[in-house]
Design a protein around this motif. Structure first.
Motif, PDB file in Angstrom:
ATOM      1  N   GLN A 160       0.828  -1.200   0.000  1.00  0.00           N
ATOM      2  CA  GLN A 160       0.000   0.000   0.000  1.00  0.00           C
ATOM      3  C   GLN A 160       0.868   1.259   0.000  1.00  0.00           C
ATOM      4  O   GLN A 160       0.380   2.362  -0.142  1.00  0.00           O
ATOM      5  CB  GLN A 160      -0.950   0.020   1.198  1.00  0.00           C
ATOM      6  N   SER A 161       2.178   1.060   0.158  1.00  0.00           N
ATOM      7  CA  SER A 161       3.124   2.173   0.147  1.00  0.00           C
ATOM      8  C   SER A 161       4.537   1.601   0.209  1.00  0.00           C
ATOM      9  O   SER A 161       4.775   0.602   0.872  1.00  0.00           O
ATOM     10  CB  SER A 161       2.892   3.084   1.361  1.00  0.00           C
ATOM     11  N   GLY A 162       5.463   2.254  -0.475  1.00  0.00           N
ATOM     12  CA  GLY A 162       6.857   1.851  -0.389  1.00  0.00           C
ATOM     13  C   GLY A 162       7.621   2.599   0.683  1.00  0.00           C
ATOM     14  O   GLY A 162       8.839   2.448   0.807  1.00  0.00           O
ATOM     15  N   GLN A 163       6.905   3.387   1.480  1.00  0.00           N
ATOM     16  CA  GLN A 163       7.552   4.349   2.367  1.00  0.00           C
ATOM     17  C   GLN A 163       8.588   3.750   3.320  1.00  0.00           C
ATOM     18  O   GLN A 163       9.697   4.262   3.434  1.00  0.00           O
ATOM     19  CB  GLN A 163       6.510   5.084   3.199  1.00  0.00           C
ATOM     20  N   LEU A 164       8.249   2.672   4.021  1.00  0.00           N
ATOM     21  CA  LEU A 164       9.177   2.133   5.017  1.00  0.00           C
ATOM     22  C   LEU A 164      10.493   1.718   4.371  1.00  0.00           C
ATOM     23  O   LEU A 164      11.569   1.938   4.929  1.00  0.00           O
ATOM     24  CB  LEU A 164       8.544   0.950   5.746  1.00  0.00           C
ATOM     25  N   TYR A 165      10.386   1.146   3.187  1.00  0.00           N
ATOM     26  CA  TYR A 165      11.600   0.745   2.470  1.00  0.00           C
ATOM     27  C   TYR A 165      12.365   1.963   1.956  1.00  0.00           C
ATOM     28  O   TYR A 165      13.602   1.944   1.886  1.00  0.00           O
ATOM     29  CB  TYR A 165      11.224  -0.186   1.308  1.00  0.00           C
ATOM     30  N   MET A 166      11.634   3.007   1.608  1.00  0.00           N
ATOM     31  CA  MET A 166      12.295   4.225   1.152  1.00  0.00           C
ATOM     32  C   MET A 166      13.048   4.899   2.305  1.00  0.00           C
ATOM     33  O   MET A 166      14.072   5.548   2.099  1.00  0.00           O
ATOM     34  CB  MET A 166      11.277   5.191   0.543  1.00  0.00           C
ATOM     35  N   GLU A 167      12.551   4.744   3.537  1.00  0.00           N
ATOM     36  CA  GLU A 167      13.284   5.260   4.692  1.00  0.00           C
ATOM     37  C   GLU A 167      14.636   4.554   4.812  1.00  0.00           C
ATOM     38  O   GLU A 167      15.662   5.189   5.078  1.00  0.00           O
ATOM     39  CB  GLU A 167      12.466   5.067   5.975  1.00  0.00           C
ATOM     40  N   ALA A 168      14.635   3.239   4.601  1.00  0.00           N
ATOM     41  CA  ALA A 168      15.896   2.502   4.635  1.00  0.00           C
ATOM     42  C   ALA A 168      16.835   2.990   3.538  1.00  0.00           C
ATOM     43  O   ALA A 168      18.040   3.170   3.750  1.00  0.00           O
ATOM     44  CB  ALA A 168      15.633   1.001   4.478  1.00  0.00           C
ATOM     45  N   ALA A 169      16.275   3.232   2.362  1.00  0.00           N
ATOM     46  CA  ALA A 169      17.085   3.700   1.236  1.00  0.00           C
ATOM     47  C   ALA A 169      17.654   5.088   1.506  1.00  0.00           C
ATOM     48  O   ALA A 169      18.796   5.392   1.134  1.00  0.00           O
ATOM     49  CB  ALA A 169      16.251   3.703  -0.037  1.00  0.00           C
ATOM     50  N   ALA A 170      16.864   5.936   2.170  1.00  0.00           N
ATOM     51  CA  ALA A 170      17.337   7.297   2.478  1.00  0.00           C
ATOM     52  C   ALA A 170      18.511   7.259   3.448  1.00  0.00           C
ATOM     53  O   ALA A 170      19.403   8.114   3.391  1.00  0.00           O
ATOM     54  CB  ALA A 170      16.194   8.133   3.056  1.00  0.00           C
ATOM     55  N   MET A 171      18.511   6.286   4.338  1.00  0.00           N
ATOM     56  CA  MET A 171      19.640   6.167   5.266  1.00  0.00           C
ATOM     57  C   MET A 171      20.920   5.734   4.553  1.00  0.00           C
ATOM     58  O   MET A 171      22.031   5.893   5.072  1.00  0.00           O
ATOM     59  CB  MET A 171      19.307   5.166   6.379  1.00  0.00           C
ATOM     60  N   ALA A 172      20.761   5.191   3.354  1.00  0.00           N
ATOM     61  CA  ALA A 172      21.930   4.772   2.573  1.00  0.00           C
ATOM     62  C   ALA A 172      22.322   5.796   1.518  1.00  0.00           C
ATOM     63  O   ALA A 172      23.503   5.986   1.232  1.00  0.00           O
ATOM     64  CB  ALA A 172      21.640   3.434   1.888  1.00  0.00           C
ATOM     65  N   LEU A 173      21.307   6.471   0.931  1.00  0.00           N
ATOM     66  CA  LEU A 173      21.549   7.309  -0.242  1.00  0.00           C
ATOM     67  C   LEU A 173      21.177   8.768  -0.049  1.00  0.00           C
ATOM     68  O   LEU A 173      21.343   9.580  -0.965  1.00  0.00           O
ATOM     69  CB  LEU A 173      20.788   6.731  -1.444  1.00  0.00           C
ATOM     70  N   GLY A 174      20.662   9.123   1.115  1.00  0.00           N
ATOM     71  CA  GLY A 174      20.370  10.519   1.437  1.00  0.00           C
ATOM     72  C   GLY A 174      19.001  10.985   0.996  1.00  0.00           C
ATOM     73  O   GLY A 174      18.087  11.137   1.800  1.00  0.00           O
ATOM     74  N   LYS A 175      18.840  11.209  -0.318  1.00  0.00           N
ATOM     75  CA  LYS A 175      17.555  11.639  -0.865  1.00  0.00           C
ATOM     76  C   LYS A 175      17.151  10.654  -1.963  1.00  0.00           C
ATOM     77  O   LYS A 175      17.886  10.461  -2.930  1.00  0.00           O
ATOM     78  CB  LYS A 175      17.641  13.052  -1.445  1.00  0.00           C
ATOM     79  N   VAL A 176      15.993  10.046  -1.793  1.00  0.00           N
ATOM     80  CA  VAL A 176      15.549   9.003  -2.722  1.00  0.00           C
ATOM     81  C   VAL A 176      14.094   9.244  -3.106  1.00  0.00           C
ATOM     82  O   VAL A 176      13.361   9.960  -2.419  1.00  0.00           O
ATOM     83  CB  VAL A 176      15.699   7.598  -2.095  1.00  0.00           C
ATOM     84  N   PHE A 177      13.689   8.626  -4.217  1.00  0.00           N
ATOM     85  CA  PHE A 177      12.265   8.633  -4.559  1.00  0.00           C
ATOM     86  C   PHE A 177      11.931   7.338  -5.275  1.00  0.00           C
ATOM     87  O   PHE A 177      12.784   6.719  -5.918  1.00  0.00           O
ATOM     88  CB  PHE A 177      11.888   9.848  -5.419  1.00  0.00           C
TER      89      PHE A 177
END
Length: 430
Positions: free
Chosen positions: A182-199
Motif C-alpha cells: 500500500q506504500s513503499g515508504q518504510l523501504y524508502m526510509e531505509a534507502a534514504a539512510m543509505a543514499l540521502g535523498k531518494v524517490f
C-alpha cells in the motif's frame, strides 16, 4: 518522406507518408475529410476529388472508422486547426480494415466505455489525458534528478504494512503471509539512510471498498524520502515539486489541455509557496461554514476538504493532525504531543488530497511505543526499528497519488480516466 503527425511541421509544402488510423471521417460531395491519428497526435486529411485518382477518392469516402492506413499527402499550415497543420491527401493504402468499430462518435454510457477501455484509449480525449499523465511522469523524474535524488524501487510484495492490514490484499508467499504494497515508504526510509535523498515511483494497492470519483484499487505513487530533512524542509520540497509538474504540463501539453477544455488560468497560478492551515483552524473554519457535526479528532471527508480548498486558488496544506488519526511512524510535535508533524496537500477545484507526508519518528523508544499502541508485531518491523538503532537521523517524506494529480491538472472528473486500465471495486476487465 515517412514521418509522424507530431513531426509534420518540419515538412510544410512537402509530401509525406504517415502510418495512421482513421479516427473519423465526413464527406461533402467533392471533398472527403479524414480525421487521422497515429499515437503522436491528430491531423485532418483533406481528399479533393479533382486532385486525386477516382479510386483514391472512393476509398476515402468508403473507409471505415479505425481502419489502419498509410496515407500520403502535402503538409499545409492551417490556422483553423488547433494543431496548426493539415494534410492534402494524395494517396491511401489500406493496411487492415476495421469492421463495425464499437465506439462511434455518438454518446456511450460509462460502463460501455469502461468495458471497451482497450479501445476507448484511442479517443482524442483519452489520448490527451494519457499524454498529460506521461508529461507529469517525465517532469517527476526530471525534477528529482535535478534535485539530487536517487530512484529506488521498493518491493510490491511485503510481509508487513505501514498503515495496518485492514485494507490490504492478502496473498500467500509460499508458506508465509504477504500483502500487496500500500506504500513503499518504510523501504524508502531505509534507502534514504543509505543514499540521502531518494524517490520511488510504482504501483500501490488498497483493498478499500470505495466507489467515489477519487478512488482506485490500484494506483501509482511517487514517494520521496529525505535524510536530515525536518517538517518545514519537507513542505518546501512538496511545493517546489507540485509547482514544477504543473508548469511543465502548461509548457509541454498546451494542445492536450485545449482538447480537454481546461481553464489554464487556474493552473498558471500554481506556484510556490502554498497556503497552510492547521487542523485546529480547519475545524474552526468548517464550523463557520456550517459543518457543525465535525469535532476535533474526526478525519476530514471529501466535502470538508473541498470546502477548505475553495477558499484558496492554490493547493493548501492542512497540517498538524491529531496523532490518533495518523499512522504510527509520524513524529509528534515537540510542543504538543497530541498532534503530529504531518501535512496533507489538498488540490483546488474539489480534487481532494493529492499528497500525504510527515516527518518520521527517529527515536527508537518512541517508535517502539507507537508499534505497541497500534498493536503491530515488533518482530515484523525489526528491520525498520534497526534504522533507528544504527545512526538514526531526523528524516521526512511524502507520497503523491499520480492519478488524482492527473485528474486535477487535466480537469477530468473521475480518476478512472487517468490510468490506462483502471481497477475499480467491481472492475477487473479488461
Amino acid at each position: 518522406m515517412k514521418t509522424t503527425i507530431v513531426e509534420v511541421g518540419k515538412f510544410v509544402g512537402q509530401e509525406v507518408t504517415i502510418g495512421a488510423w482513421v479516427a473519423n471521417k465526413r464527406s461533402s460531395g467533392k471533398i472527403a475529410f479524414l480525421q487521422l491519428r497515429d499515437g503522436t497526435g491528430f491531423i485532418q486529411g483533406v481528399v479533393v476529388k479533382a486532385e486525386v485518382d477516382e479510386a483514391i477518392f472512393q476509398k476515402a469516402k468508403s473507409i471505415t472508422q479505425e481502419t489502419s492506413i498509410y496515407v500520403s499527402g502535402i503538409v499545409r499550415e492551417d490556422e483553423r486547426s488547433p494543431f496548426g497543420f493539415e494534410l492534402g491527401v494524395t494517396g491511401i493504402k489500406v493496411i487492415a480494415e476495421s469492421v463495425d468499430y464499437p465506439i462511434t462518435p455518438k454518446e456511450h454510457g460509462t460502463e460501455f466505455l469502461m468495458d471497451h477501455r482497450h479501445l476507448w484509449l484511442r479517443s482524442k480525449r483519452q489520448h490527451a489525458v494519457m499524454k498529460i499523465r506521461n508529461e507529469i511522469i517525465r517532469a517527476t523524474y526530471e525534477f528529482f534528478n535535478k534535485e539530487g535524488f536517487v530512484k529506488v524501487d521498493p518491493p510490491i510484495l511485503t510481509g508487513s504494512a505501514p498503515e495496518g492490514t485492514s485494507e490490504l490484499f492478502h496473498t500467500k508467499y509460499f508458506d508465509e503471509d504477504a500483502y500487496l504494497s500500500q506504500s513503499g515508504q518504510l523501504y524508502m526510509e531505509a534507502a534514504a539512510m543509505a543514499l540521502g535523498k531518494v524517490f520511488s515511483f510504482g504501483p500501490t494497492f488498497r483493498a478499500e471498498k470505495s466507489k467515489t470519483r477519487r478512488h482506485l484499487i490500484e494506483f501509482w505513487m511517487i514517494e520521496p524520502e529525505m535524510a536530515f530533512y525536518e517538517f518545514e524542509d519537507n513542505l518546501s520540497v512538496q511545493e517546489a515539486y507540485v509547482s514544477y509538474i504543473v508548469q511543465s504540463v502548461l509548457k509541454n501539453c498546451a494542445l492536450e489541455l485545449n482538447t480537454l477544455g481546461r481553464d489554464i488560468s487556474k493552473l498558471e497560478q500554481i506556484k510556490a509557496p502554498f497556503p497552510r492551515i492547521t487542523y485546529d483552524d480547519a475545524i474552526t473554519f468548517l464550523h463557520e461554514k456550517g459543518f457543525t457535526e465535525i469535532k476535533w479528532g474526526d478525519d476530514f471527508g471529501a466535502p470538508h476538504e473541498t470546502a477548505i480548498a475553495e477558499s484558496y486558488d492554490k493547493p493548501v496544506f492542512i497540517t498538524h493532525y491529531p496523532t490518533s488519526l495518523k499512522p504510527f511512524y509520524m513524529q509528534p510535535d515537540a510542543d504538543r504531543e497530541e498532534v503530529v508533524l504531518c501535512a496533507d496537500l489538498i488540490a483546488p477545484e474539489g480534487y481532494g488530497e493529492i499528497i500525504g507526508g510527515s516527518e518520521r519518528i527517529h527515536d527508537m523508544e518512541l517508535l517502539k511505543q507507537r508499534l505497541d499502541q497500534h498493536e503491530l508485531d515488533s518482530d515484523a518491523y525489526k528491520w525498520y526499528l534497526e534504522l533507528r538503532e544504527y545512526g538514526s537521523v531526523p528524516h521526512s517524506g511524502f507520497g503523491l497519488g499520480l492519478e488524482r494529480t492527473v485528474a486535477w491538472i487535466s480537469g477530468v472528473e473521475h480518476v478512472r480516466e487517468t490510468i490506462p486500465f483502471p481497477r475499480l471495486l467491481n472492475r477487473l476487465y479488461p
